[in-house]
Design a protein around this motif. Structure first.
Motif, PDB file in Angstrom:
ATOM      1  N   TYR A   1       0.875  -1.189   0.012  1.00 47.58           N
ATOM      2  CA  TYR A   1      -0.146   0.047  -0.020  1.00 47.58           C
ATOM      3  C   TYR A   1       0.734   1.273   0.343  1.00 47.58           C
ATOM      4  CZ  TYR A   1      -3.064   3.634   2.062  1.00 47.58           C
ATOM      5  OH  TYR A   1      -3.675   4.704   2.092  1.00 47.58           O
ATOM      6  N   PRO A   2       1.688   1.448   0.789  1.00 50.41           N
ATOM      7  CA  PRO A   2       2.751   2.470   1.019  1.00 50.41           C
ATOM      8  C   PRO A   2       3.487   2.681  -0.585  1.00 50.41           C
ATOM      9  CG  PRO A   2       3.177   1.499   2.818  1.00 50.41           C
ATOM     10  CD  PRO A   2       2.455   0.345   1.991  1.00 50.41           C
ATOM     11  N   LEU A   3       3.826   1.698  -1.177  1.00 47.60           N
ATOM     12  CA  LEU A   3       4.432   1.985  -2.346  1.00 47.60           C
ATOM     13  C   LEU A   3       3.413   2.401  -3.533  1.00 47.60           C
ATOM     14  CD1 LEU A   3       7.072   1.921  -4.346  1.00 47.60           C
ATOM     15  CD2 LEU A   3       6.555  -0.547  -4.371  1.00 47.60           C
ATOM     16  N   ALA A   4       2.172   1.861  -3.526  1.00 51.07           N
ATOM     17  CA  ALA A   4       1.281   2.231  -4.090  1.00 51.07           C
ATOM     18  C   ALA A   4       0.961   3.754  -4.074  1.00 51.07           C
ATOM     19  CB  ALA A   4      -0.018   1.481  -3.977  1.00 51.07           C
ATOM     20  N   VAL A   5       0.544   4.211  -2.996  1.00 53.94           N
ATOM     21  CA  VAL A   5       0.664   5.593  -2.609  1.00 53.94           C
ATOM     22  C   VAL A   5       1.784   6.617  -3.375  1.00 53.94           C
ATOM     23  CG1 VAL A   5       0.477   7.500  -0.906  1.00 53.94           C
ATOM     24  CG2 VAL A   5      -0.618   5.238  -0.722  1.00 53.94           C
ATOM     25  N   ALA A   6       3.015   5.959  -3.095  1.00 51.05           N
ATOM     26  CA  ALA A   6       3.843   6.961  -3.965  1.00 51.05           C
ATOM     27  C   ALA A   6       4.015   6.783  -4.992  1.00 51.05           C
ATOM     28  CB  ALA A   6       5.421   6.094  -3.175  1.00 51.05           C
ATOM     29  N   LEU A   7       3.791   5.900  -5.848  1.00 51.89           N
ATOM     30  CA  LEU A   7       3.934   5.725  -7.337  1.00 51.89           C
ATOM     31  C   LEU A   7       2.425   6.514  -7.889  1.00 51.89           C
ATOM     32  CD1 LEU A   7       4.565   1.962  -7.784  1.00 51.89           C
ATOM     33  CD2 LEU A   7       5.989   3.969  -8.448  1.00 51.89           C
ATOM     34  N   ILE A   8       1.505   6.488  -7.228  1.00 52.71           N
ATOM     35  CA  ILE A   8       0.451   7.275  -7.625  1.00 52.71           C
ATOM     36  C   ILE A   8       0.842   8.814  -7.489  1.00 52.71           C
ATOM     37  CG2 ILE A   8      -2.047   8.107  -7.011  1.00 52.71           C
ATOM     38  CD1 ILE A   8      -2.631   5.209  -6.451  1.00 52.71           C
ATOM     39  N   PHE A   9       1.350   9.022  -6.260  1.00 52.75           N
ATOM     40  CA  PHE A   9       1.681  10.519  -6.332  1.00 52.75           C
ATOM     41  C   PHE A   9       2.782  10.972  -7.494  1.00 52.75           C
ATOM     42  CE2 PHE A   9       4.558  13.895  -4.487  1.00 52.75           C
ATOM     43  CZ  PHE A   9       4.011  14.488  -3.865  1.00 52.75           C
ATOM     44  N   ALA A  10       3.555   9.936  -7.569  1.00 51.15           N
ATOM     45  CA  ALA A  10       4.676  10.392  -8.802  1.00 51.15           C
ATOM     46  C   ALA A  10       3.958  10.529 -10.006  1.00 51.15           C
ATOM     47  CB  ALA A  10       5.534   9.099  -9.084  1.00 51.15           C
ATOM     48  N   GLY A  11       2.737   9.822 -10.382  1.00 53.32           N
ATOM     49  CA  GLY A  11       2.071   9.739 -11.470  1.00 53.32           C
ATOM     50  C   GLY A  11       1.273  11.379 -11.553  1.00 53.32           C
ATOM     51  N   GLY A  12       0.938  11.836 -10.175  1.00 50.28           N
ATOM     52  CA  GLY A  12       0.051  13.151 -10.137  1.00 50.28           C
ATOM     53  C   GLY A  12       1.236  14.284 -10.396  1.00 50.28           C
ATOM     54  N   VAL A  13       2.507  14.185 -10.122  1.00 52.89           N
ATOM     55  CA  VAL A  13       3.332  15.153 -10.590  1.00 52.89           C
ATOM     56  C   VAL A  13       3.455  14.940 -12.075  1.00 52.89           C
ATOM     57  CG1 VAL A  13       5.777  15.796 -10.624  1.00 52.89           C
ATOM     58  CG2 VAL A  13       4.776  14.898  -8.612  1.00 52.89           C
ATOM     59  N   GLY A  14       3.496  14.008 -12.882  1.00 57.54           N
ATOM     60  CA  GLY A  14       3.301  14.198 -14.403  1.00 57.54           C
ATOM     61  C   GLY A  14       2.316  14.720 -14.764  1.00 57.54           C
ATOM     62  N   ILE A  15       1.062  14.199 -14.437  1.00 61.46           N
ATOM     63  CA  ILE A  15      -0.169  15.082 -14.726  1.00 61.46           C
ATOM     64  C   ILE A  15      -0.172  16.557 -14.554  1.00 61.46           C
ATOM     65  CG2 ILE A  15      -2.500  15.033 -14.198  1.00 61.46           C
ATOM     66  CD1 ILE A  15      -2.334  12.014 -13.569  1.00 61.46           C
ATOM     67  N   ALA A  16       0.611  17.039 -13.349  1.00 64.43           N
ATOM     68  CA  ALA A  16       0.616  18.278 -13.021  1.00 64.43           C
ATOM     69  C   ALA A  16       1.626  19.065 -14.061  1.00 64.43           C
ATOM     70  CB  ALA A  16       1.177  18.390 -11.801  1.00 64.43           C
ATOM     71  N   ALA A  17       2.324  18.554 -14.486  1.00 60.92           N
ATOM     72  CA  ALA A  17       3.595  18.808 -15.325  1.00 60.92           C
ATOM     73  C   ALA A  17       2.962  19.048 -16.716  1.00 60.92           C
ATOM     74  CB  ALA A  17       4.753  18.068 -15.631  1.00 60.92           C
ATOM     75  N   PHE A  18       1.966  18.483 -17.252  1.00 61.12           N
ATOM     76  CA  PHE A  18       1.325  18.565 -18.694  1.00 61.12           C
ATOM     77  C   PHE A  18       0.430  19.682 -18.705  1.00 61.12           C
ATOM     78  CE2 PHE A  18      -2.111  18.007 -21.519  1.00 61.12           C
ATOM     79  CZ  PHE A  18      -1.532  17.971 -22.770  1.00 61.12           C
ATOM     80  N   HIS A  19      -0.228  20.021 -17.522  1.00 62.32           N
ATOM     81  CA  HIS A  19      -1.589  20.854 -17.739  1.00 62.32           C
ATOM     82  C   HIS A  19      -1.207  22.215 -18.035  1.00 62.32           C
ATOM     83  CE1 HIS A  19      -3.783  17.228 -16.568  1.00 62.32           C
ATOM     84  NE2 HIS A  19      -4.961  17.782 -17.157  1.00 62.32           N
ATOM     85  N   PRO A  20      -0.361  23.028 -17.299  1.00 63.15           N
ATOM     86  CA  PRO A  20      -0.111  24.413 -17.430  1.00 63.15           C
ATOM     87  C   PRO A  20       0.347  24.786 -18.944  1.00 63.15           C
ATOM     88  CG  PRO A  20       0.661  23.774 -15.296  1.00 63.15           C
ATOM     89  CD  PRO A  20       0.368  22.532 -16.033  1.00 63.15           C
ATOM     90  N   GLU A  21       1.350  24.074 -19.232  1.00 62.64           N
ATOM     91  CA  GLU A  21       1.912  24.151 -20.726  1.00 62.64           C
ATOM     92  C   GLU A  21       0.925  23.768 -21.668  1.00 62.64           C
ATOM     93  OE1 GLU A  21       5.706  25.272 -22.805  1.00 62.64           O
ATOM     94  OE2 GLU A  21       4.640  25.580 -20.708  1.00 62.64           O
ATOM     95  N   GLY A  22       0.058  22.801 -21.596  1.00 63.80           N
ATOM     96  CA  GLY A  22      -0.828  22.409 -22.405  1.00 63.80           C
ATOM     97  C   GLY A  22      -1.963  23.371 -22.538  1.00 63.80           C
ATOM     98  N   SER A  23      -2.316  23.901 -21.447  1.00 66.66           N
ATOM     99  CA  SER A  23      -3.451  24.923 -21.583  1.00 66.66           C
ATOM    100  C   SER A  23      -2.964  26.119 -22.326  1.00 66.66           C
ATOM    101  CB  SER A  23      -3.885  25.150 -20.000  1.00 66.66           C
ATOM    102  OG  SER A  23      -4.606  24.041 -19.305  1.00 66.66           O
ATOM    103  N   LYS A  24      -1.842  26.631 -21.774  1.00 64.38           N
ATOM    104  CA  LYS A  24      -1.058  27.918 -22.409  1.00 64.38           C
ATOM    105  C   LYS A  24      -1.047  27.805 -24.033  1.00 64.38           C
ATOM    106  CE  LYS A  24       3.277  28.886 -22.321  1.00 64.38           C
ATOM    107  NZ  LYS A  24       4.473  29.143 -21.720  1.00 64.38           N
ATOM    108  N   PHE A  25      -0.752  26.697 -24.536  1.00 65.32           N
ATOM    109  CA  PHE A  25      -0.640  26.418 -26.197  1.00 65.32           C
ATOM    110  C   PHE A  25      -2.146  26.126 -26.647  1.00 65.32           C
ATOM    111  CE2 PHE A  25       3.808  26.062 -25.533  1.00 65.32           C
ATOM    112  CZ  PHE A  25       4.410  26.321 -26.730  1.00 65.32           C
ATOM    113  N   ALA A  26      -2.990  25.537 -25.667  1.00 73.77           N
ATOM    114  CA  ALA A  26      -4.286  25.758 -26.391  1.00 73.77           C
ATOM    115  C   ALA A  26      -4.956  26.930 -26.440  1.00 73.77           C
ATOM    116  CB  ALA A  26      -5.353  25.015 -25.275  1.00 73.77           C
TER     117      ALA A  26
END
Length: 389
Positions: free
Chosen positions: A93-118
């Protein structure tokens, strides 16, 4: 005019990013069974994805505004998909939480730049352009549980590793599209001339509305599948209802975005937020077919208004488009994650029905705040001509 080639690339990247994000709530009931989790622990899985996005996303927005960071487009998609896929097969369970957290960072990275170019490639039809950008994300979010559920049912949680395949493919396609997208970056002096003045007070009020809307939305995302299980249905049945809500949201994006260009972004926001509380009550108190229809309309109103809040945030903060997008999307995710944990604690202490009823209260407060949103100021919008790469 909206540049179709550029928008297809951006919307496809958005689809892949939110595909990974949408898989998380679908994985929650399976992870609950595997690790024997409480409602609060289940909500922490959502919190890991949402808080990582909310805390980091405005920082990525600042980076986007100050220096430009086009590498965030393919990089964010790849990290988001790989993180969530590995979490499905995590041995603890702790590793699942950590990996989901890392995935959230990737999701965070895309959105501002993607929205700006949109925004750049949409010309004066910003709400319509943002709707096209968001239809990719909303479709991806809807596809997340549709794809993740049969993978896990058929192959077990290790089948979730296959969720990385479409995200890595989309990341490769976005990397190839970067030279063409770069041609839409406006020259700094001309960009400043076309922008209006930032109105931070208006943005703060809008963020409050977003926060209240997010309590209901992410509470439902987390607990609708578990509510169905509690009522004697299977995890797959719960995820089908979740998919209905998300697919309706994708359809709502196509309706609300263009409509807001006609009736005004503030009015569209007011109308969609006013409908949320009664619809949520019908889902919890009535149930059955009327409840399913109400839940579908909740998805249409909430997800459809994502486009409107993103456009409004950029109109209130026209000199910092990436930051505005990062704050509006990040605020939604962060508050939603914290609210999901709080609602999980309510469900553990009282019952899940009470937690879901609480989801209907906050959108009513947000609808009241919408009445005080100031109208956007008319501003000149510079539309850069694409340069042949």
């Amino acid at each position: 005019m909206i540049d179709r080639r550029a928008m297809v690339a951006l919307s496809s990247g958005h689809l892949a990013t939110d595909f990974a994000s949408g898989a998380v709530p679908a994985l929650v009931p399976f992870l609950v069974e595997r690790y024997d989790l409480t409602y609060t622990q289940a909500a922490v899985l959502m919190l890991a994805a949402l808080v990582s996005s909310s805390v980091v996303q405005p920082l990525f927005g600042l980076l986007s505004d100050r220096r430009g960071a086009m590498w965030l487009l393919p990089g964010g998609v790849a990290l988001g998909g790989v993180g969530v896929a590995l979490a499905a097969a995590a041995p603890s369970y702790p590793l699942a939480v950590a990996l989901i957290f890392a995935g959230g960072v990737g999701i965070a990275a895309f959105h501002p730049e993607g929205s700006k170019f949109a925004n750049y490639v949409s010309g004066p039809r910003r709400a319509s352009g943002m709707a096209l950008f968001n239809i990719g994300g909303n479709s991806g979010y809807a596809l997340g549980p549709i794809v993740a559920t049969p993978l896990v049912v058929w192959l077990g949680l290790k089948g979730g590793l296959l969720l990385a395949v479409p995200t890595l493919a989309a990341a490769a396609l976005l990397a190839r599209a970067l030279p063409y997208l770069r041609s839409f970056v406006p020259e700094r002096p001309r960009e400043r001339v076309g922008a209006g003045e930032d109105r931070r007070g208006a943005l703060v009020l809008l963020l409050a509305v977003i926060a209240l809307r997010s309590v209901a939305w992410f509470g439902l995302l987390t607990f609708v599948p578990l509510w169905m299980v509690e009522r004697g249905h299977s995890e797959a049945d719960g995820n089908r209802l979740l998919s209905l809500m998300l697919v309706s949201g994708a359809i709502g994006t196509l309706v609300v975005g263009p409509a807001s260009d006609r009736i005004g972004h503030r009015r569209a926001m007011q109308l969609t937020q006013a409908a949320l509380a009664p619809l949520a009550l019908v889902f919890v108190l009535v149930g059955g077919v009327p409840g399913a229809v109400a839940l579908a309309l909740v998805g249409a109103c909430v997800v459809g208004s994502f486009t409107v809040t993103m456009v409004l945030s950029q109109e209130y903060l026209p000199r910092h488009l990436g930051t505005a997008a990062g704050l509006s999307v990040g605020m939604a995710m962060g508050i939603g994650g914290v609210a999901a944990v709080a609602l999980g604690a309510v469900a553990d202490a009282i019952d899940l029905r009470t937690a879901l009823l609480a989801c209907a209260v906050t959108p009513a407060l947000g609808a009241g705040l919408c009445l005080f949103l100031p109208p956007p100021r008319a501003s000149r919008h510079f539309t850069p001509e694409p340069i042949s790469p």
